[in-house]
Design an enzyme around this catalytic site. Structure first.
Site, PDB file in Angstrom:
ATOM      1  N   SER A  73      -6.646   0.799   3.556  1.00 34.13           N
ATOM      2  CA  SER A  73      -8.336   0.205   2.291  1.00 34.13           C
ATOM      3  C   SER A  73      -9.374  -0.533   2.508  1.00 34.13           C
ATOM      4  CB  SER A  73      -7.164  -0.218   1.155  1.00 34.13           C
ATOM      5  OG  SER A  73      -7.187  -0.812  -0.105  1.00 34.13           O
ATOM      6  N   SER A  74     -10.028  -0.859   1.423  1.00 32.30           N
ATOM      7  CA  SER A  74     -10.951  -1.584   1.311  1.00 32.30           C
ATOM      8  C   SER A  74     -10.781  -2.613   0.783  1.00 32.30           C
ATOM      9  CB  SER A  74     -12.394  -1.880   0.967  1.00 32.30           C
ATOM     10  OG  SER A  74     -12.615  -0.092   1.792  1.00 32.30           O
ATOM     11  N   ARG A  81       0.865  -1.360  -0.592  1.00 35.11           N
ATOM     12  CA  ARG A  81       0.110   0.408   0.024  1.00 35.11           C
ATOM     13  C   ARG A  81       0.848   1.437  -0.634  1.00 35.11           C
ATOM     14  NH1 ARG A  81      -4.759   2.015  -1.165  1.00 35.11           N
ATOM     15  NH2 ARG A  81      -6.298   3.065   0.410  1.00 35.11           N
ATOM     16  N   GLY A  99     -13.612  -1.870  -6.844  1.00 40.03           N
ATOM     17  CA  GLY A  99     -14.788  -1.542  -5.893  1.00 40.03           C
ATOM     18  C   GLY A  99     -14.591  -0.441  -5.259  1.00 40.03           C
ATOM     19  N   GLY A 100     -13.608   0.450  -4.419  1.00 42.10           N
ATOM     20  CA  GLY A 100     -14.033   1.382  -3.361  1.00 42.10           C
ATOM     21  C   GLY A 100     -14.395  -0.056  -1.850  1.00 42.10           C
ATOM     22  N   ASP A 132      -7.683   8.379   0.577  1.00 36.45           N
ATOM     23  CA  ASP A 132      -8.820   7.630   1.027  1.00 36.45           C
ATOM     24  C   ASP A 132      -8.355   7.669   2.931  1.00 36.45           C
ATOM     25  OD1 ASP A 132      -9.833   5.949  -0.511  1.00 36.45           O
ATOM     26  OD2 ASP A 132      -7.941   4.414  -0.698  1.00 36.45           O
ATOM     27  N   THR A 191      -4.060  -1.102  -7.517  1.00 35.25           N
ATOM     28  CA  THR A 191      -5.196   0.274  -7.808  1.00 35.25           C
ATOM     29  C   THR A 191      -3.958   1.805  -8.117  1.00 35.25           C
ATOM     30  OG1 THR A 191      -7.334   1.201  -6.718  1.00 35.25           O
ATOM     31  CG2 THR A 191      -5.584   1.328  -5.201  1.00 35.25           C
ATOM     32  N   THR A 228      -9.992   0.193  -9.392  1.00 34.31           N
ATOM     33  CA  THR A 228      -9.466  -0.883  -9.036  1.00 34.31           C
ATOM     34  C   THR A 228      -9.116  -1.728  -9.938  1.00 34.31           C
ATOM     35  OG1 THR A 228      -9.627  -0.172  -6.376  1.00 34.31           O
ATOM     36  CG2 THR A 228      -7.872  -2.215  -6.807  1.00 34.31           C
TER      37      THR A 228
END
Length: 591
Positions: A469-470, A127, A490-491, A440, A416, A398
């Site tokens: 993050s998701s 990340r 998809g967030g 984010d 992403t 993403t």
């Protein structure tokens, strides 16, 4: 290569040469020809790569959003590479063929579940992080939200190299060079990529995003069409440097100079010191169980795995199968579980190097206590779940792919740029897009409202901190062996897309094609509403009315939700079934 050598030798013999020289040359040529024939004979004739939106094979599969990337990954498997080798090759290929989300200027997560008994599952956290100059309130004022300031320090190249260093078998250069070829020689655009380029070039002012238009605009002007060729020579040069020198070429060399120069030009925050200081990390996955299956997923700094396991632990207290997949009771329970898990996501989750994550979030006892608070006949207003979070009166672009190799090592990778095409800032002379992952973080410290703004402490901006993050790359095991590999873009919807996949397969025993195609829902605590895909609304209109009668607010999304490219392992035959999600132009490739 053999043919080139023979042509060279033939050309030399065409000129007057001593007889002995030509005899030696002929002998060398014959040796090379025999060697080529032997190599061809040693290659098993049945190792042909299959590809399509669904493939069934025995040895290895890659499923991604782009056919060329899937085939490049599958080719790495055919050449004896591991699932991680294939993931590295696929990721670099997507950086060329799916520029809106495939990347070297972004970040993500890789879940690796090695062959049973060889090693323990692990997650590579690559990340992005906030630059050293970032501050908690840097986005409170609108004028501070410029494209360059929204860029986080990229993690993709370090993350792929870290995974390859431990789990790779093929040479790093051989995994990156196929992407170099695609960028240098170009590739034919499919309809999805052409449409995507046209849409985002149209949304981007030429003066403000001049480099984006220069690099990705159609030569001669006009709109891209399916079949047009996209050539990216500067990206090819950047990738070739990475192929030759490894990740240091990106973080310490000329590419870093170009990135830092663009940050200075656009008044961004990232410096060469930020790039040099970046490290990807190995982390222990979060693990849980559901209906006799083991769930292996991504830990914080992503909220995906923890939130997913909390949802599953809540749902395990109810017999969903008895209710039926498309009953109001089932969707009510899915939504109520999601509300509670997303509330905890907001309250507790952030960079684990900066905040303490409560162990209870993945524990069964805690989930049982939450399940007891669910009214089976009435929706719980989200505000009632806030607890001590004061309530004042993420983008879906993403990409995910799944891989499994002949030895049954499984890889689930999501990465992403955040929004489609990220910040839309292209590094001049390097040809790649930068992320806008600083989005984010919580932009408004201390402000959480019913519209979905989350300003809780764990995800407030700090220098060097990973933003929450998701992403939710996940591997499901049965008896210690991979059973399902899945994930999605998809967030915040990512988590519930993966939840839908697991419920479809584990509770309702759908076949893999049906499980991927089935319509999806989303609830994220705030806004307090259920969003459903258009197909669900078309096919089950009575279901939506029943949910509304239970007190839910239901909204039909304009777009489809997610892109769950998945692999399912047939426990009876051992076959690997790769399923591409038709919501995007995905492709499975295997042998």
């Amino acid at each position: 290569m053999h043919r080139i050598h023979e042509e060279n030798l033939g050309a030399r013999c065409a000129r007057p040469q001593p007889p002995r020289y030509c005899a030696i040359a002929a002998l060398i040529a014959l040796t090379l020809c025999l060697s080529a024939l032997l190599c061809t004979a040693a290659e098993p004739r049945n190792l042909q790569i299959q590809h399509g939106d669904l493939v069934r094979c025995q040895n290895g599969v890659v499923v991604s959003v782009h056919p060329l990337a899937s085939r490049i990954g599958a080719d790495a498997l055919v050449r004896g590479g591991t699932a991680v080798d294939a993931a590295v090759a696929t990721a670099f290929a997507l950086a060329v063929t799916w520029p809106g989300a495939g990347n070297i200027g972004g970040g993500g997560y890789m879940v690796i579940v090695p062959t049973l008994g060889k090693a323990v599952p692990v997650v590579v956290d690559f990340r992005e992080v906030a630059p050293a100059a970032a501050t908690k309130e840097m986005f409170v004022a609108k004028e501070g939200r410029t494209p360059h300031r929204r860029v986080g320090v990229p993690g993709t190249v370090r993350g792929l190299a870290l995974a390859h260093g431990r789990f790779g078998r093929l040479a790093w250069r051989d995994l990156v060079m196929p992407a170099v070829g695609l960028a240098r020689d170009g590739f034919s655009l499919d309809a999805a990529t052409a449409s995507s380029l046209n849409e985002y070039l149209g949304k981007s002012e030429k003066q403000k995003f001049a480099e984006l238009h220069r690099v990705f605009g159609k030569p001669g002007g006009g709109e891209w069409k399916s079949g047009d060729r996209l050539v990216q020579p500067e990206l090819a040069e950047t990738l070739e440097q990475i192929a030759d020198r490894g990740p240091d070429a990106f973080y310490l060399g000329g590419t870093a100079d170009k990135l830092a120069a663009e940050m200075r030009r656009g008044r961004g925050l990232i410096t060469k010191d930020d790039l040099a200081a970046y490290h990807a990390r190995f982390r222990e996955p979060v693990r849980g169980t559901y209906r006799g299956f083991e769930i292996v997923s991504v830990p914080p700094s992503s909220s995906g795995g923890t939130t997913l396991i909390e949802e599953l632990n809540i749902l395990e207290n109810f017999d969903l199968h008895a209710q039926g997949r498309w009953s109001a009771a089932t969707l009510h329970l899915l939504s109520e579980a999601a509300k509670r898990a997303f509330r905890d996501r907001a309250c507790y989750l952030g960079d684990p190097d900066r905040v303490t994550i409560p162990a209870k979030l993945t524990q069964k006892d805690y989930a049982r206590s939450l399940a007891r608070g669910i009214d089976l006949h009435r929706a719980t207003p989200s505000v009632q779940l806030a607890g001590d979070i004061p309530i004042a009166q993420e983008a879906a672009h993403t990409t995910h792919f799944s891989v499994i190799d002949r030895e049954r090592t499984a890889v689930s990778l999501t990465y992403t740029l955040e929004n489609m095409y990220g910040s839309r800032v292209v590094v001049p002379g390097a040809g790649f897009l930068l992320n806008d992952e600083m989005n984010d973080f919580g932009w408004h410290p201390g402000v959480t409202d019913s519209k979905g703004t989350i300003g809780t402490l764990p995800n407030q901006i700090a220098p060097g901190k990973r933003m929450l993050s998701s992403m939710c790359p996940t591997v499901v095991l049965k008896d210690g062996k991979p059973f399902l590999i899945t994930g999605s873009p998809g967030g915040r919807t990512i988590i519930n897309t993966v939840l839908c996949m697991l419920v479809n397969v584990l509770d309702f025993e759908m076949d893999p094609r049906a499980a991927v195609d089935a319509p999806r829902f989303h609830h994220q605590w705030f806004p307090d509403r259920i969003k459903v895909e258009p197909r669900l609304a078309r096919e089950y209109p009575a279901l939506l009315k029943q949910l509304e009668a239970m007190g839910h607010v239901v909204r039909v999304s304009k777009d489809d939700q997610g892109d769950a490219h998945s692999i399912w392992i047939d426990r009876k035959t051992g076959d690997l079934i790769g399923v591409a999600d038709k919501r995007e132009n995905g492709c499975a490739a295997g042998y």
